[in-house]
Each structure stands twice: as structure tokens, then as C-alpha cells.
Design a protein around this motif. Structure first.
Motif, PDB file in Angstrom:
ATOM      1  N   TRP A 135       0.833  -1.201   0.000  1.00  0.00           N
ATOM      2  CA  TRP A 135       0.000   0.000   0.000  1.00  0.00           C
ATOM      3  C   TRP A 135       0.871   1.256   0.000  1.00  0.00           C
ATOM      4  O   TRP A 135       0.600   2.208  -0.738  1.00  0.00           O
ATOM      5  CB  TRP A 135      -0.912  -0.004   1.220  1.00  0.00           C
ATOM      6  N   ASN A 136       1.930   1.251   0.821  1.00  0.00           N
ATOM      7  CA  ASN A 136       2.830   2.406   0.882  1.00  0.00           C
ATOM      8  C   ASN A 136       3.563   2.609  -0.439  1.00  0.00           C
ATOM      9  O   ASN A 136       3.783   3.750  -0.874  1.00  0.00           O
ATOM     10  CB  ASN A 136       3.838   2.231   2.017  1.00  0.00           C
ATOM     11  N   MET A 137       3.947   1.495  -1.074  1.00  0.00           N
ATOM     12  CA  MET A 137       4.620   1.604  -2.367  1.00  0.00           C
ATOM     13  C   MET A 137       3.682   2.193  -3.413  1.00  0.00           C
ATOM     14  O   MET A 137       4.073   3.059  -4.205  1.00  0.00           O
ATOM     15  CB  MET A 137       5.120   0.228  -2.812  1.00  0.00           C
ATOM     16  N   GLU A 138       2.441   1.718  -3.411  1.00  0.00           N
ATOM     17  CA  GLU A 138       1.468   2.248  -4.374  1.00  0.00           C
ATOM     18  C   GLU A 138       1.181   3.719  -4.101  1.00  0.00           C
ATOM     19  O   GLU A 138       1.034   4.519  -5.038  1.00  0.00           O
ATOM     20  CB  GLU A 138       0.177   1.434  -4.303  1.00  0.00           C
ATOM     21  N   LYS A 139       1.117   4.066  -2.812  1.00  0.00           N
ATOM     22  CA  LYS A 139       0.896   5.468  -2.449  1.00  0.00           C
ATOM     23  C   LYS A 139       2.050   6.326  -2.939  1.00  0.00           C
ATOM     24  O   LYS A 139       1.841   7.411  -3.510  1.00  0.00           O
ATOM     25  CB  LYS A 139       0.757   5.589  -0.930  1.00  0.00           C
ATOM     26  N   ARG A 140       3.284   5.831  -2.723  1.00  0.00           N
ATOM     27  CA  ARG A 140       4.456   6.588  -3.164  1.00  0.00           C
ATOM     28  C   ARG A 140       4.492   6.705  -4.682  1.00  0.00           C
ATOM     29  O   ARG A 140       4.851   7.756  -5.233  1.00  0.00           O
ATOM     30  CB  ARG A 140       5.735   5.909  -2.652  1.00  0.00           C
ATOM     31  N   GLU A 141       4.110   5.624  -5.368  1.00  0.00           N
ATOM     32  CA  GLU A 141       4.069   5.669  -6.832  1.00  0.00           C
ATOM     33  C   GLU A 141       3.069   6.714  -7.314  1.00  0.00           C
ATOM     34  O   GLU A 141       3.334   7.446  -8.273  1.00  0.00           O
ATOM     35  CB  GLU A 141       3.698   4.292  -7.382  1.00  0.00           C
ATOM     36  N   LYS A 142       1.915   6.785  -6.638  1.00  0.00           N
ATOM     37  CA  LYS A 142       0.915   7.785  -7.009  1.00  0.00           C
ATOM     38  C   LYS A 142       1.447   9.196  -6.760  1.00  0.00           C
ATOM     39  O   LYS A 142       1.229  10.101  -7.568  1.00  0.00           O
ATOM     40  CB  LYS A 142      -0.367   7.560  -6.215  1.00  0.00           C
ATOM     41  N   GLU A 143       2.136   9.373  -5.618  1.00  0.00           N
ATOM     42  CA  GLU A 143       2.709  10.682  -5.312  1.00  0.00           C
ATOM     43  C   GLU A 143       3.760  11.072  -6.346  1.00  0.00           C
ATOM     44  O   GLU A 143       3.806  12.224  -6.802  1.00  0.00           O
ATOM     45  CB  GLU A 143       3.325  10.670  -3.912  1.00  0.00           C
ATOM     46  N   LEU A 144       4.607  10.088  -6.713  1.00  0.00           N
ATOM     47  CA  LEU A 144       5.638  10.358  -7.714  1.00  0.00           C
ATOM     48  C   LEU A 144       5.012  10.685  -9.065  1.00  0.00           C
ATOM     49  O   LEU A 144       5.480  11.584  -9.776  1.00  0.00           O
ATOM     50  CB  LEU A 144       6.577   9.156  -7.845  1.00  0.00           C
ATOM     51  N   GLN A 145       3.957   9.943  -9.409  1.00  0.00           N
ATOM     52  CA  GLN A 145       3.294  10.201 -10.679  1.00  0.00           C
ATOM     53  C   GLN A 145       2.667  11.587 -10.688  1.00  0.00           C
ATOM     54  O   GLN A 145       2.707  12.299 -11.699  1.00  0.00           O
ATOM     55  CB  GLN A 145       2.220   9.138 -10.942  1.00  0.00           C
ATOM     56  N   THR A 146       2.098  11.969  -9.529  1.00  0.00           N
ATOM     57  CA  THR A 146       1.526  13.312  -9.417  1.00  0.00           C
ATOM     58  C   THR A 146       2.614  14.368  -9.583  1.00  0.00           C
ATOM     59  O   THR A 146       2.425  15.373 -10.285  1.00  0.00           O
ATOM     60  CB  THR A 146       0.833  13.490  -8.056  1.00  0.00           C
ATOM     61  N   GLU A 147       3.772  14.135  -8.939  1.00  0.00           N
ATOM     62  CA  GLU A 147       4.891  15.071  -9.073  1.00  0.00           C
ATOM     63  C   GLU A 147       5.356  15.149 -10.523  1.00  0.00           C
ATOM     64  O   GLU A 147       5.651  16.239 -11.040  1.00  0.00           O
ATOM     65  CB  GLU A 147       6.047  14.636  -8.177  1.00  0.00           C
ATOM     66  N   ILE A 148       5.423  13.985 -11.173  1.00  0.00           N
ATOM     67  CA  ILE A 148       5.846  13.956 -12.578  1.00  0.00           C
ATOM     68  C   ILE A 148       4.863  14.733 -13.443  1.00  0.00           C
ATOM     69  O   ILE A 148       5.260  15.520 -14.310  1.00  0.00           O
ATOM     70  CB  ILE A 148       5.966  12.500 -13.071  1.00  0.00           C
TER      71      ILE A 148
END
Length: 358
Positions: A135-148
Motif C-alpha cells: 500500500w505504501n509503495m502504491e501510495k508513493r508511486e501515485k505521489e511520484l506520478q503526481t509530481e511527474i
């Protein structure tokens, strides 16, 4: 449920499990917990067995409550419908032993009804899987995608709204991409620019120099230089160019560039230099006039020409004379030119007979 060795099998199952018994008052009691479950949650048999679910699973007073509510609701639904219900992902915080703190955790679970001979749900087999890391990895991926996505949008805005010309060239000098800033400098629509190379915009006397700089950039060198260019409409331009090679796996694949119009700056510098030179020449001329003791009218006319050229409001000349009695050197204003908006100071007594040391 009467299998002789079911408890041994239950404890040996690597999947964390609870055996939950529905009670007549609508609550649920934990009948059994296998070793995998207790290891995963940091609990003991004393913490769980014989306790109702709400007691065994205390709520985090500082966290969301929907996880606890969802579990209770799911158990009731399994009891009523007699069907298996899965929860793919939900937050359910667990207490940290020996402290008053709770640890944020995320889970998936299965709730399987176990029925008696009469078809009634006698137990619910509750299995869980800790998906906190996932869940934390998916959350971080979403945050990174948002930043991108934000960075991409900012980059697009930077390119689109930048007044300077931004562009990409292939290794032959053909435009691959350009912004509106470059189109404005080139006085040509973007769609036409993207069908051209840069050479038609080079001033003939600087074309060889510009081409040499570009070829060096294709070899991996970052370069900054100034050169003359011509727009599609024939407008002369002085541009400051920055060329940056873009590499993939150590090989230059494109050249990115920034073109800044410095025509106005160079024109201003030219005017300043011309005015400075004009003042130098006229200072020498005035000195010559004074040495030859020309009349005030000639000086006044000369002052007017100089002042209007350099956009001054006032020009004046002070002369030095000896006091007839004391012999002291005194300075007085002799000639003055003023613009229409400036008051004349020629008759100002404060500007006459001033000692040199004043």
C-alpha cells in the motif's frame, strides 16, 4: 469441525487466521487464533481468545475508524448471507505492545462462513494478509506520478510561455520542436518552422560561424555565443544563443537551444557609446572654443546642440577671474543653456564670484 486434528492443522497453516464465533447478541467472539496470526499482529492467545472482536481489536483514538466499522459490518453480512466476503484493502491500525501507540497498517482479508449440519453459520474463518508495504509503495508511486505530472505541466508552461526562443534540433540542424517565443522571433508560424533547418535564419556574414558552433554542439560541447540572424520577414536580429547537446548512453542525439533577442540591448549600448564619443569630441571642441576666446553666442549654440543630443536639461560654463583688489581667483557662471522646462540660473548671485575652495 469435529476433525480430530483440526487444531493442529489450523495452527500449522502459514496463512494468518482467526476462528470467529457469532454470538446470539449480535457480537462476535474469537474462538481460535493460529500462530501465524499472532506473529503477524504481535498478539498472544491471552490478548485474543474468548474476547469479543471489538475488545480484541481496539480502536485507534487518533486514527480513522472506518476499518473497525468495516470489519464489524462484514462479519454481520457473512453471518446473514452465509457467503464468503473479501475485503481487498482497508486500514486497520494495531496497538504496539507495551505502549499507548498504534501502528498504521493496511490489510486484505477473507471471511469464510463455516456452517453446521443445519446450514447455519457456526463459525467464520477470518484470514488476513498484511499489505502495508504494498500500500505504501502504491501510495508513493501515485505521489511520484503526481509530481511527474505537475513537473511536466510546469515544463510545458515554461516552454509555451517563455518569451525566449526554445527549440530542439536533430543532428542535421532540422527543427524537431520549438515554442511560440521562437516563432515570434522568426516571424513565422511554428508549423512552417518545424519543416525547416536553422540555416535560412542565419545572417550571411555569420552563417559559417553559426554552423561551426552547431557542429561543435553535435560533438558534445555546450556553447554560448552572439550572432546576427534575419527573420522570415527580413527583420535583423542580434541573438544570444545557448546550445546544449542531449545525450543518450553517451551519444549525442539532439541539440537543444535557447535564443534570446538582445538587439535592443546592443542598440542601447551602441547609443551610449556614440553619446560618450560625442561628448568627448565636443568637450575637445569646447576647449578649443574657449582657448580661442569665442563669443558667448557660439558657446550657447554649441551647448544647445550637445544638450539636445544627450537629452540633458542644462549645460553651462564657468569662468575664472581674479578679484581686482585681493587677487583671489573667483569662479562665475558665464554661459548657460536650459531646456524649456528648466529655470535659468545665469543671474543667480549664488553662482557668481565663488571662491575656488567653496
Amino acid at each position: 469441525m469435529n476433525t480430530s486434528n483440526w487444531e493442529e492443522i489450523f495452527n500449522a497453516i502459514p496463512l494468518p487466521c482467526l476462528l470467529i464465533k457469532p454470538l446470539h447478541d449480535g457480537s462476535f467472539m474469537i474462538e481460535k487464533a493460529n500462530n501465524s496470526y499472532m506473529e503477524l499482529t504481535g498478539t498472544t492467545a491471552e490478548d485474543l481468545l474468548g474476547k469479543k472482536s471489538e475488545e480484541a481489536f481496539p480502536r485507534n483514538p487518533e486514527g480513522p475508524q472506518h476499518g473497525n466499522d468495516l470489519l464489524q459490518k462484514t462479519l454481520v453480512e457473512v453471518m446473514q448471507k452465509g457467503k464468503k466476503i473479501n475485503i481487498d484493502s482497508f486500514r486497520f491500525d494495531i496497538p504496539v505492545r507495551g505502549t499507548n501507540r498504534f501502528e498504521e497498517r493496511y490489510w486484505s482479508n477473507q471471511n469464510i462462513p463455516l456452517k453446521n449440519a443445519s446450514g447455519e453459520v457456526e463459525y467464520i474463518l477470518h484470514t488476513v494478509q498484511d499489505i502495508t508495504r504494498q500500500w505504501n509503495m502504491e501510495k508513493r508511486e501515485k505521489e511520484l506520478q503526481t509530481e511527474i505530472d505537475i513537473n511536466r505541466q510546469q515544463y510545458r508552461n515554461f516552454i509555451r510561455e517563455n518569451p525566449d526562443g526554445l527549440y530542439r534540433l536533430d543532428l542535421q540542424g532540422n527543427f524537431l520542436h520549438a515554442n511560440e517565443g521562437l516563432a515570434k522571433l522568426a516571424e513565422l508560424p511554428l508549423e512552417k518552422i518545424l519543416k525547416m533547418d536553422f540555416l535560412p535564419f542565419c545572417a550571411p556574414h555569420h552563417k559559417e560561424q553559426i554552423l561551426e558552433k552547431f557542429q561543435r554542439a553535435t560533438q558534445g560541447e555546450t556553447l554560448s555565443f552572439e550572432a546576427d540572424f534575419i527573420s522570415a520577414n527580413g527583420t535583423p536580429l542580434i541573438l544570444k544563443i545557448l546550445l546544449m547537446p542531449m545525450t543518450i548512453d553517451g551519444k549525442v542525439t539532439e541539440v537543444h537551444g535557447i535564443a534570446k533577442d538582445i538587439s535592443g540591448l546592443r542598440e542601447s549600448e551602441k547609443i551610449v557609446m556614440e553619446k560618450s564619443r560625442f561628448l568627448e569630441v565636443n568637450a575637445a571642441f569646447i576647449s578649443s572654443l574657449l582657448e580661442n576666446e569665442l563669443e558667448d553666442k557660439a558657446l550657447f549654440d554649441t551647448f544647445e546642440i550637445i544638450a539636445k543630443t544627450v537629452e540633458a536639461d542644462r549645460m553651462y560654463y564657468f569662468g575664472a577671474d581674479k578679484h581686482p583688489e585681493t587677487g583671489e581667483i573667483l569662479i562665475s557662471q558665464k554661459v548657460e543653456w536650459c531646456s524649456e522646462d528648466t529655470s535659468i540660473q545665469l543671474d543667480n548671485p549664488d553662482m557668481q564670484d565663488m571662491p575656488i575652495k567653496k
